[in-house]
Motif scaffolding. Structure first.
Motif, PDB file in Angstrom:
ATOM      1  N   ALA A 167       2.400   2.098  11.000  1.00  0.00           N
ATOM      2  CA  ALA A 167       3.183   2.407  10.651  1.00  0.00           C
ATOM      3  C   ALA A 167       3.865   3.309  11.208  1.00  0.00           C
ATOM      4  CB  ALA A 167       3.233   3.452   9.134  1.00  0.00           C
ATOM      5  N   ALA A 168       5.571   3.698  11.444  1.00  0.00           N
ATOM      6  CA  ALA A 168       5.926   4.595  12.206  1.00  0.00           C
ATOM      7  C   ALA A 168       7.256   5.143  11.546  1.00  0.00           C
ATOM      8  CB  ALA A 168       6.424   4.168  13.537  1.00  0.00           C
ATOM      9  N   ILE A 169       7.907   6.399  12.062  1.00  0.00           N
ATOM     10  CA  ILE A 169       9.132   6.870  11.219  1.00  0.00           C
ATOM     11  C   ILE A 169       9.518   7.806  12.327  1.00  0.00           C
ATOM     12  CG2 ILE A 169       8.066   9.423  10.801  1.00  0.00           C
ATOM     13  CD1 ILE A 169       9.033   9.199   8.407  1.00  0.00           C
TER      14      ILE A 169
ATOM     15  N   THR B  67       2.166   4.792   2.870  1.00  0.00           N
ATOM     16  CA  THR B  67       3.572   5.554   2.732  1.00  0.00           C
ATOM     17  C   THR B  67       3.947   6.076   3.663  1.00  0.00           C
ATOM     18  OG1 THR B  67       4.169   5.346   0.264  1.00  0.00           O
ATOM     19  CG2 THR B  67       5.571   6.681   2.039  1.00  0.00           C
ATOM     20  N   ILE B  68       4.420   6.279   5.012  1.00  0.00           N
ATOM     21  CA  ILE B  68       4.382   7.474   6.334  1.00  0.00           C
ATOM     22  C   ILE B  68       5.892   8.311   5.800  1.00  0.00           C
ATOM     23  CG2 ILE B  68       5.869   5.956   7.529  1.00  0.00           C
ATOM     24  CD1 ILE B  68       4.688   7.443   9.671  1.00  0.00           C
ATOM     25  N   SER B  69       5.282   9.493   5.670  1.00  0.00           N
ATOM     26  CA  SER B  69       6.066  10.852   5.999  1.00  0.00           C
ATOM     27  C   SER B  69       5.952  11.773   6.493  1.00  0.00           C
ATOM     28  CB  SER B  69       6.118  10.786   4.359  1.00  0.00           C
ATOM     29  OG  SER B  69       5.324  11.461   4.079  1.00  0.00           O
ATOM     30  N   ARG B  70       6.996  12.688   6.711  1.00  0.00           N
ATOM     31  CA  ARG B  70       6.995  14.274   7.431  1.00  0.00           C
ATOM     32  C   ARG B  70       7.357  14.809   6.850  1.00  0.00           C
ATOM     33  NH1 ARG B  70      11.935  12.692   6.893  1.00  0.00           N
ATOM     34  NH2 ARG B  70      13.622  13.454   8.662  1.00  0.00           N
ATOM     35  N   ASP B  71       7.226  16.004   7.388  1.00  0.00           N
ATOM     36  CA  ASP B  71       8.168  17.448   7.182  1.00  0.00           C
ATOM     37  C   ASP B  71       7.922  18.329   7.980  1.00  0.00           C
ATOM     38  OD1 ASP B  71       7.593  20.530   5.558  1.00  0.00           O
ATOM     39  OD2 ASP B  71       6.009  20.054   4.675  1.00  0.00           O
ATOM     40  N   GLY B  72       9.042  18.147   7.772  1.00  0.00           N
ATOM     41  CA  GLY B  72       9.864  18.995   9.665  1.00  0.00           C
ATOM     42  C   GLY B  72       9.733  20.498   9.065  1.00  0.00           C
TER      43      GLY B  72
ATOM     44  N   THR C 257      11.598   4.162   8.219  1.00  0.00           N
ATOM     45  CA  THR C 257      10.468   4.120   8.745  1.00  0.00           C
ATOM     46  C   THR C 257      10.312   2.416   8.970  1.00  0.00           C
ATOM     47  OG1 THR C 257      10.359   3.704   5.621  1.00  0.00           O
ATOM     48  CG2 THR C 257       9.416   5.728   6.276  1.00  0.00           C
ATOM     49  N   TYR C 258       9.614   2.818   9.103  1.00  0.00           N
ATOM     50  CA  TYR C 258       8.541   1.371   9.704  1.00  0.00           C
ATOM     51  C   TYR C 258       7.365   0.609   8.894  1.00  0.00           C
ATOM     52  CZ  TYR C 258      12.659   2.200  12.587  1.00  0.00           C
ATOM     53  OH  TYR C 258      13.782   2.335  12.851  1.00  0.00           O
ATOM     54  N   TYR C 259       6.574  -0.704   9.183  1.00  0.00           N
ATOM     55  CA  TYR C 259       5.208  -0.964   8.411  1.00  0.00           C
ATOM     56  C   TYR C 259       4.952  -1.780   8.693  1.00  0.00           C
ATOM     57  CZ  TYR C 259       6.295   2.692   4.947  1.00  0.00           C
ATOM     58  OH  TYR C 259       5.895   4.230   4.606  1.00  0.00           O
TER      59      TYR C 259
END
Length: 125
Positions: free
Chosen positions: A48-50, A68-73, A57-59
């Motif tokens: 996966a990528a974000i 599920t991919i996510s990010r926390d800035g 997002t990409y899977y």
């Protein structure tokens, strides 16, 4: 630049894990952050990528609907929530980064230039 992956472990099939990738040393506003995995005896494969800025997002097909991919800035951290785990998900999971100007496929492992050390996920049947 450092990418520190964590959160791996042993889980039964059907269970869940959340992997974290703490990034430091630079900002990633112009990057994609990705997760790859490598099972014993196999090549490293895209999971996966974000896109850090914007959140696209990409899977890979085998994890769609389960991961599920996510990010926390604020924490400069990327997560991979893995649900409904299967024995075939067993692998060392790596996080990596590449610039968004890369035109090759998002799944092309060769285009990622920063790599974390990997975290082992083992799913028992």
């Amino acid at each position: 630049v450092q990418l520190q992956a964590s959160g791996g472990g042993l889980v039964q099939a059907g269970g869940s894990l959340r992997l974290s990738c703490a990034a430091s040393g630079r900002t990633f506003n112009n990057d994609h952050l990705g997760w790859f995995r490598q099972a014993t005896g196999k090549e490293r494969e895209f999971v996966a990528a974000i896109r850090w800025s914007g959140g696209s997002t990409y899977y890979t097909d085998s994890v769609k609907g389960r991961f599920t991919i996510s990010r926390d800035g604020a924490k400069n951290t990327v997560y991979l929530q893995m649900n409904s785990l299967k024995p075939e998900d067993t692998a060392v999971y790596y996080c990596a980064a590449r610039n968004i100007i890369e035109r090759a496929s998002i799944s092309d492992v060769k285009t990622y230039y920063y790599w974390g050390q990997g975290t082992l996920v083992t799913v028992s049947s």
